[in-house]
Design a protein around this motif. Sequence first.
Motif, short mmCIF file in Angstrom:
data_model
loop_
_atom_site.label_atom_id
_atom_site.label_comp_id
_atom_site.label_asym_id
_atom_site.label_seq_id
_atom_site.Cartn_x
_atom_site.Cartn_y
_atom_site.Cartn_z
N GLN A 50 44.02 -8.21 -24.81
CA GLN A 50 43.62 -7.98 -23.42
C GLN A 50 43.76 -6.50 -23.06
O GLN A 50 42.88 -5.92 -22.43
CB GLN A 50 44.49 -8.80 -22.46
CG GLN A 50 44.07 -10.22 -22.29
CD GLN A 50 44.96 -10.91 -21.27
OE1 GLN A 50 46.12 -10.58 -21.11
NE2 GLN A 50 44.39 -11.91 -20.59
N ASN B 30 41.07 -4.31 -24.78
CA ASN B 30 39.69 -4.55 -24.37
C ASN B 30 39.47 -4.50 -22.86
O ASN B 30 38.40 -4.86 -22.39
CB ASN B 30 39.22 -5.91 -24.90
CG ASN B 30 39.18 -5.94 -26.41
OD1 ASN B 30 38.75 -4.98 -27.03
ND2 ASN B 30 39.64 -7.02 -26.99
N GLN B 31 40.46 -4.05 -22.13
CA GLN B 31 40.26 -4.01 -20.68
C GLN B 31 39.33 -2.84 -20.31
O GLN B 31 39.24 -1.85 -21.01
CB GLN B 31 41.59 -3.91 -19.96
CG GLN B 31 42.33 -2.60 -20.12
CD GLN B 31 43.64 -2.60 -19.36
OE1 GLN B 31 43.80 -3.38 -18.43
NE2 GLN B 31 44.55 -1.75 -19.75
N ASP B 32 38.70 -2.99 -19.20
CA ASP B 32 37.78 -1.97 -18.68
C ASP B 32 38.62 -0.80 -18.16
O ASP B 32 39.45 -0.97 -17.26
CB ASP B 32 36.96 -2.60 -17.54
CG ASP B 32 35.94 -1.63 -16.97
OD1 ASP B 32 35.85 -0.48 -17.46
OD2 ASP B 32 35.25 -2.03 -16.02
N PRO B 33 38.43 0.42 -18.71
CA PRO B 33 39.22 1.56 -18.26
C PRO B 33 39.00 1.89 -16.77
O PRO B 33 39.87 2.46 -16.12
CB PRO B 33 38.77 2.72 -19.13
CG PRO B 33 37.77 2.20 -20.09
CD PRO B 33 37.51 0.77 -19.77
N LEU B 34 37.83 1.55 -16.24
CA LEU B 34 37.56 1.82 -14.83
C LEU B 34 38.16 0.75 -13.92
O LEU B 34 38.28 0.95 -12.72
CB LEU B 34 36.04 1.91 -14.60
CG LEU B 34 35.33 3.03 -15.40
CD1 LEU B 34 33.83 2.95 -15.17
CD2 LEU B 34 35.89 4.39 -15.01
N ASN B 35 38.51 -0.40 -14.51
CA ASN B 35 39.08 -1.49 -13.73
C ASN B 35 40.25 -2.08 -14.54
O ASN B 35 40.16 -3.20 -15.04
CB ASN B 35 38.01 -2.55 -13.46
CG ASN B 35 38.50 -3.62 -12.52
OD1 ASN B 35 39.51 -3.44 -11.85
ND2 ASN B 35 37.81 -4.74 -12.50
N PRO B 36 41.34 -1.33 -14.67
CA PRO B 36 42.45 -1.81 -15.51
C PRO B 36 43.15 -3.01 -14.89
O PRO B 36 42.98 -3.32 -13.72
CB PRO B 36 43.39 -0.60 -15.58
CG PRO B 36 43.10 0.18 -14.34
CD PRO B 36 41.64 -0.05 -14.04
#
Length: 150
Positions: A36, A39-45
């Motif tokens: 998780q 693979n999380q979105d860097p713009l929406n951690p």
Amino acid sequence: MNTINEPSLYLNSQQKERVPSPELGKDEFLKILMTQLQNQDPLNPMEDREFISQMATFTTLEQTINMANSIDKLVQSQLISPVIQYSHMIEKIVTYQQYDDQTGQLIGEKSSQVVAVSQKDGWAILELKNGDRVYADAVIEVRDSIKGSE
């Protein structure tokens, strides 16, 4: 000279099919958590609260597993103890063969009431009302105690 093809040996010993497990242990939980995070979105951690909640869940899981293992060890140690295994013999009348200490010859049989159970070197020892101490595996007969008998 014979040679060993190490990669082929390694590959042959690997599991061919994935076998799913119905249990989720701490290793699997950590793998999921790490996946998780990777693979999380860097713009929406991931929210701090979500991360803390998952870590708390992991800690609880690990403590539960450790507690279950400790309880299993306790139960196993209780089952293995000769004192526990033979404690039901207390107040029973046992008959055992008596041997001469010097010659090792069989003298005869004696009976007495069990008053306590102890252990020595992993063996159960029955302590008898007549003062004798015999190994539990030397008993040839067990009876319920009868009032008025030794």
